[in-house]
Enzyme design. Sequence first.
Site, PDB file in Angstrom:
ATOM      1  N   SER A 279       0.852  -1.187   0.000  1.00  0.00           N
ATOM      2  CA  SER A 279       0.000   0.000   0.000  1.00  0.00           C
ATOM      3  C   SER A 279       0.886   1.235   0.000  1.00  0.00           C
ATOM      4  O   SER A 279       2.026   1.184   0.456  1.00  0.00           O
ATOM      5  CB  SER A 279      -0.858   0.028   1.257  1.00  0.00           C
ATOM      6  OG  SER A 279      -0.025   0.172   2.393  1.00  0.00           O
ATOM      7  N   ASP A 280       0.388   2.350  -0.509  1.00  0.00           N
ATOM      8  CA  ASP A 280       1.080   3.600  -0.251  1.00  0.00           C
ATOM      9  C   ASP A 280       0.884   3.912   1.239  1.00  0.00           C
ATOM     10  O   ASP A 280      -0.004   3.363   1.892  1.00  0.00           O
ATOM     11  CB  ASP A 280       0.571   4.735  -1.145  1.00  0.00           C
ATOM     12  CG  ASP A 280       1.559   5.902  -1.202  1.00  0.00           C
ATOM     13  OD1 ASP A 280       2.505   5.928  -0.399  1.00  0.00           O
ATOM     14  OD2 ASP A 280       1.386   6.804  -2.044  1.00  0.00           O
ATOM     15  N   TRP A 281       1.699   4.807   1.744  1.00  0.00           N
ATOM     16  CA  TRP A 281       1.748   5.037   3.198  1.00  0.00           C
ATOM     17  C   TRP A 281       0.411   5.531   3.743  1.00  0.00           C
ATOM     18  O   TRP A 281      -0.090   6.578   3.357  1.00  0.00           O
ATOM     19  CB  TRP A 281       2.885   6.012   3.514  1.00  0.00           C
ATOM     20  CG  TRP A 281       4.170   5.298   3.844  1.00  0.00           C
ATOM     21  CD1 TRP A 281       4.917   5.481   4.965  1.00  0.00           C
ATOM     22  CD2 TRP A 281       4.862   4.294   3.085  1.00  0.00           C
ATOM     23  NE1 TRP A 281       6.017   4.633   4.951  1.00  0.00           N
ATOM     24  CE2 TRP A 281       6.008   3.902   3.820  1.00  0.00           C
ATOM     25  CE3 TRP A 281       4.627   3.643   1.863  1.00  0.00           C
ATOM     26  CZ2 TRP A 281       6.907   2.936   3.379  1.00  0.00           C
ATOM     27  CZ3 TRP A 281       5.512   2.682   1.411  1.00  0.00           C
ATOM     28  CH2 TRP A 281       6.633   2.342   2.168  1.00  0.00           C
TER      29      TRP A 281
END
Length: 878
Positions: A279-281
């Site tokens: 996932s992106d942060w």
Amino acid sequence: MGTSFLWLAAALGLLDSGCHASTVLPRDAVPAGFVARPYYPAPHGGWTASWRESYAKAQALVEQMTLAEKTNITGGVGIYMGNTGSADRLGFPQLCLQDSALGVASTDNITAFPAGITTGATFDKDLIYARGVALGQEFRGKGANVYLGPAVGPMGRKPLGGRNWEGFGSDPVLQGISAALTIKGVQAQGVVATIKHLIGNEQEMFRMYNPFQPGYSANIDDRTLHELYLWPFADSVHAGVGSVMTAYNAVNGSASSQNSYLINGILKDELGFQGFVMSDWLSQISGVASALAGLDMAMPGDTMVPLFGFSYWKYDLSRSVLNGSVPLDRLNDMTTRIVAAWYQMGQDKNYPRPNFSSNTKNREDLLYPAAIASPRGQVNWFVNVQADHYKIARQVAQDAITLLKNDDNILPLSPSASFKVFGTDAAVNPDGPNACLNRACNKGTLGMGWGSGVADYPYFDDPISAIRKRAADVTYYQTDNFPSVPTPKDSDIALVFINSDAGENSFTVEGNNGDRNSAKLAAWHNGDELVKRAAAKYKNVIVVVHTVGPLLLEQWHDLPSVKAVLFAHLPGQEAGESLTNILFGETSPCGHLPYSITKKADDLPSSVADLKGFAFGQVQDTYSEGLYIDYRYLNKMGTKPRYAFGHGLSYTNFSFSEISISPVTRLTTSLPGPRAAKAPTPQFSTAIPPANEAKAPKGFNKIWRYLYSWLLDNEADEAYQIGTTGSKKYPYPEGYSNVQTAGPASGGDEGGNPALWETAFEVTLKVKNIGTRFSGKASVQGYVQYPESKYETPIVQLRDFVKTKELAPGEETTVRLGFKRRDLSVWDVEEQNWVAPGVKADGSMGRYTIWLGESSDRLRVACYTDTLECEGGLEPVV
Ligand code: BGC
């Protein structure tokens, strides 16, 4: 805002922390026709030949892991805590995942390379690869396991988009070739590369899901998705990329981090991606749903609102496996994908451990910074990884410099001239090159944008210092307001430096929220006025532009004294000598525009020219322009830009001769041949593991806010009880199944059906430097014009490019461009496959016209796929 209470409730933990399908919130409606249909199950990895060995090794390791070890390595240990969890007992380490695409972020003794957009502007495959190698060596030297780059999403659809500069330009082929070469360079050093962000992250504002509002929905139709936005991801998977990062935004209404159509369907089945998806942060918004939709690693591990010590996975993923809501089979695949990528890059053999902290510059500091009360220890070893990479950095910066205009051949300059230099952009930030955190200010020479896509400059070679090294008579006015100056001499040369910045939405700079929502396409700090004032005073004005993307030049471009305009893009640390080598004629400029520069912002359609503003509920960003962005749109409308995509002048001239086209793998069918079946993937026991595999060792001293994969003893027992008795029924998403499928016809290997990657035609030609004074490198760009068919296609589309070596006057070289089946195909939404419309029913080849030139609007040479003839001296088709 009907759902905002639910978002808030979820964030505050009033709802269960997300590891039940029942907490998946209803989606906002998107415009009709944009579908993120369910695609289940998550395809197992390990079925392609190139990853077989790594999967066999991974299986052997994963088979020995306990439940908690598996759930430990599939997520970060918490924001500011660094890294993912490990399976130490078995020698599987914590992995260090580090930004940025242009250099090792938040540390010292590294090289701050030119940004992606600069790299794209070189149109030079060898240099792009060399930059990738150097980046990979630096990440490895610092002990970072995963390079969080390159970035190809955003594609640069919106000129005002904040993060376009991290990628390579507004064209899928420029992006795709550049990304693949970067990945190969990085991974050849044993570092896992990450292609990001899948997909549609074309503006920064409203990108993120937060407790009050979902992230915007990028509404992309199937054909546009395949032919534009997915294209560079396909190149990346074909290049063997080890990881993929999802985007913050939704696609067709479904959040990218749990979009089963995108991750399970498009990425893992159709493109045959074998690595792991992160996932992106803080973009993960659910537990079970994201696991089932194909997410493999949650970063940085926290829930949407971080720093409470909560996670959707980790301990809750252990719970979900024990209680039967996430099949163990899915967790095994997640884990195996991560371990296989580690083996695939050879990180099991002598890979350095991380030797730096991105939280502090101190030698000793907190070991767990988010915990506040944390033990201390050595966290930085200050390892110097620069080697002689400044040379590659400088070469990229130099070969990207794009000469747009050079009236009266004012360039190159004689060092004996008298120079008046204007603009704060000519000198390094007086507070120091790294004075602003994440470069979130625009002060001094602009070497990179802002946000997570930056690195710290080890030093900054600024233009003014480099100019002073070359010329004796230099007066610098370090101001953006035109100063009072002595009466100019006719021979004075005014060098005016202007810039335009952009970055990530986490920072606002001078009213710009990441995107250029405030500055728009004007130069910052009144730069356009500065040029005009200089042009009113001096007879010879040269404008140097450091920019994240296109600007409007019309206010001053045609003023008679504005003789030359150079785009130096974002040069990184090597801004000075790279520029003076061009200004003073050490070599010819050879950069080309990685986007078009229009005369007016609204020369592009409003879906592209404008940013999406606030809306109640989910912001809808609908790609109504379809395939028609940048030059594809301008050509369709017959709108002449100020400078077209690919434009770039040299001090010398080149000729093309002896052009020929030959078929390589003949295309006799419009569809690629049938795909091969998937090879068997690792098989594991699917029985729910014993509850004690998820229990913490007795007496373990937990660090506050560190994310662990253990449950309390009674929680583990309770979950196990539910899972093994089947006492609870879960509401699975529509279309859910746990039976592996054969995969679509368009798939078959990494990057899709292997036939798509076969070279159908090769074009060779001789390129000669026909000038007499200057050496230089020529760019040959190959654009394909499709035959008339039922598929409307852009008039011309870039499909391959080559940069020659440096050619002395009179020197000649042979270059080769290749055109693959994919380059001659369209995505047929009914067939759900790539169709080459030029292949006739009887198997004979129709006419594609392959146009060659030095830019998208100077195409005078063409080769034909039916007659296999080539001719020159033609009127450009656009
Ligand atoms: C960015 C990513 C980056 C990540 C880690 C996010 O905000 O969108 O590109 O890799 O942070 O810093």
